[in-house]
Enzyme design. Structure first.
Site: not given
Length: 600
Positions: A385, A284, A367
């Site tokens: 996101d 991520e 996030y």
């Protein structure tokens, strides 16, 4: 509220928002219009209007246009009148009988509302026992925003008469006040008689209607009041029913349609094959502002070199930055190491699972925390996101600025209530996937392939490309640089950048500010104690950062020998051109690094 010195005239024309021409006693009179809205259905040639004589003899216009006749009714169109009428009504206890204070124009955080009310204890907004003096004060405080309405169709009042981002912003600010525990009221003052209902003007601005629905759900009181209107007077006198359009679908309708599609169409990605907290975390962070296909080889190389948290915590910074080279945003790599060290120290080397604990680690925001907690740990936490925000904006024709953190938190709250507890990670990944593969950011989205098209409001209206709304981007600044590829038979010259700021701590090819000519470069080389043998101009290059661009002019300069060097070029180091894999050089210099490698 009452006017003094009112005159009657005949409307002729309105050349701009601020002035009009009226026939008054048979002469053409230029007057000030006290309403900057369109008012096209009101100001028709030949209609009767009413003017108030100005008390300022030095003004270029002697009268203000304050009211107009539409059919059998008088419509007040003075934009200052709603607040004046509202203040009279509020002070008289029209909204709250036990109001103790009415203060106009008060600041709430960064917002400014038309009124702040202080209520007696018996009239306090909110429910539940008071646990502190602060909470008691909030319950006894009500913020009121007033909107004047003079658009009418078939005995219904509508607002706004033209798109108004400011009006949407005011509604959002009332929602924030309500969330903090204050009372919040949106008061529509309808500046005419004989109105049977109030409607948001969906045709003109659907975003405003959506904002009202969100406000109603958050507990904002939405009230429309009609007025008794005369040529010289306007007073609030009767309540008008408010009709908000029912939202056809909610966030709860997403999962049943989206998850079957995801099961069939999801991409096979390296980090999905074994979604441990560590692997999800690294992927991520790498995926932030980088394409999936570009990340794949970086992720696999990183996992091979640093397979777990202890390895990441122990790696040297130079080795870490070399593994990260080309992904940009090198502070993210440094934060990975900092977080890994904290996990070793505070959590015994085990990645925490809750969003709250994850948010305490360097470089992990809402996030990333939501993604780790849901995908790797099965907890029902949203991961919102840019892809998810775009999908939500189109699904519900949400006209708010999705880059605004308050708006993002609002979307997170909507999804938090709708995320399926049995498949939270799959739901979050499916939302990201639909945004990345179908509901595209640039160009036309593939609505014919989208499992959510049947519930998408923007698709139904044919306005997919109108969402999400974006605030105007700031122009990037352009910086001219001259990059020097300084070589001898075996080595190349580099310079370490400062430990703070852009590309902190990385190694760069020596560069100069501005666009230098070849003669200037040769002079500088000699001043620095280097003996140039030959010089060659290289092709220009450009690198784009978030807020700036580098426009680069390049020169390859061959010298007789780089070492030993005792010149005055501070920070210069020399690396064997056959062993450059150990030096982290940012991708901004990629074009010139290719020249270094080609000339081995």
């Amino acid at each position: 509220m009452k006017y003094t010195n009112i005159r009657e005239g005949i409307f002729l024309e309105r050349p701009n928002r601020f002035i009009a021409y009226v026939s008054l006693d048979g002469r053409r009179e230029k007057v000030h219009v006290k309403n900057t809205g369109r008012c096209r259905e009101l100001l028709q040639e030949g209609v009767t209007v009413w003017l108030e004589k100005s008390g300022n003899p030095s003004r270029s216009t002697a009268y203000d246009l304050v009211a107009v006749k539409k059919g059998s009714r008088i419509v007040n169109m003075d934009s200052t009148a709603p607040n004046k009428a509202a203040e009279e009504w509020l002070r008289a206890g029209g909204l709250y009988p036990d109001v103790e204070e009415v203060r106009p124009e008060c600041t709430f955080g960064k917002s400014r509302f038309d009124f702040r009310l202080r209520l007696g204890a018996g009239a306090s907004e909110g429910a539940g026992a008071e646990t502190s003096e602060s909470e008691k004060t909030k319950k006894e405080t009500v913020w009121v925003e007033v909107k004047g309405v003079n658009l009418e169709r078939d005995h219904a009042a509508l607002f706004p008469d033209a798109p108004s981002e400011r009006a949407v912003k005011h509604v959002e600010e009332l929602v924030e006040a309500r969330k903090e525990g204050y009372g919040a009221v949106l008061l529509f003052v309808v500046q005419m008689e004989g109105i049977e209902r109030f409607l948001p003007n969906v045709e003109t601005q659907p975003e405003f209607a959506e904002a009202l629905l969100r406000a109603q759900a958050a507990g904002v009181r939405i009230l429309a009041m009609g007025c008794e209107v005369k040529a010289d007077e306007m007073r609030i006198s009767y309540e008008i029913p408010v009709s908000l359009p029912a939202a056809p679908y909610t966030a709860a309708d997403i999962a049943p349609r989206l998850l079957p599609w995801y099961d069939e169409h999801k991409r096979q990605l390296p980090w999905r094959m074994s979604p441990t907290p560590y692997r999800v975390w690294i992927s991520e962070i790498m995926l932030q502002q980088t394409r999936v296909e570009a990340v794949k080889p970086y992720f696999e190389r990183f996992m091979e070199a640093l397979p777990d948290i202890p390895a990441l915590a122990a790696v040297s910074e130079e080795r870490l930055l070399k593994l990260w080279e080309g992904l940009g945003y090198y502070s993210r790599a440094r934060n990975l190491k900092k977080a890994a060290c904290e996990i070793m120290e505070r959590f015994s080397g085990v990645m925490p699972e809750t969003v709250e604990e994850l948010l305490t680690l360097p470089g992990i925001g809402p996030y990333t925390a939501g993604a780790i907690s849901s995908i790797a740990c099965g907890r029902p936490a949203p991961a919102v996101d840019g892809n998810v925000l775009r999908v939500m904006a189109r699904l519900f024709m949400d006209g708010r600025d999705m880059a605004n953190q308050t708006v993002k938190r609002s979307v997170e709250a909507e999804l938090s209530a709708a995320i399926p507890t049995d498949r939270p990670g799959d739901f979050n990944q499916a939302m990201m996937e639909i945004g990345a593969m179908v509901c595209l950011p640039n160009g036309a989205p593939h609505c014919e392939e989208c499992p959510l098209s049947a519930i998408c409001m923007a698709h139904a209206a044919g306005k997919e490309l109108d969402y999400p709304k974006k605030a105007p981007k700031k122009e990037r600044t352009v910086e001219e640089k001259t990059v020097l590829v300084i070589l001898d038979e075996k080595k190349a010259a580099f310079r370490k950048r400062p430990d703070t700021g852009l590309l902190a701590g990385l190694y760069e090819l020596p560069s100069l500010e501005g666009k230098k000519k070849q003669a200037e470069v040769l002079t500088l080389m000699k001043e620095k104690g280097l003996n140039p043998i030959r010089i060659r101009k290289l092709p220009a290059a450009k690198h784009v950062f978030t807020h700036k661009e580098w426009h680069m002019t390049g020169y390859a300069v061959w010298v007789d020998e780089l070492e030993p060097y005792e010149g005055g070029w501070e920070g210069l180091i020399f690396a064997d051109r056959r062993g450059l894999d150990g030096i982290p050089v940012p991708s901004a210099f990629a074009a010139y690094m290719e020249y270094v490698k080609r000339n081995l």
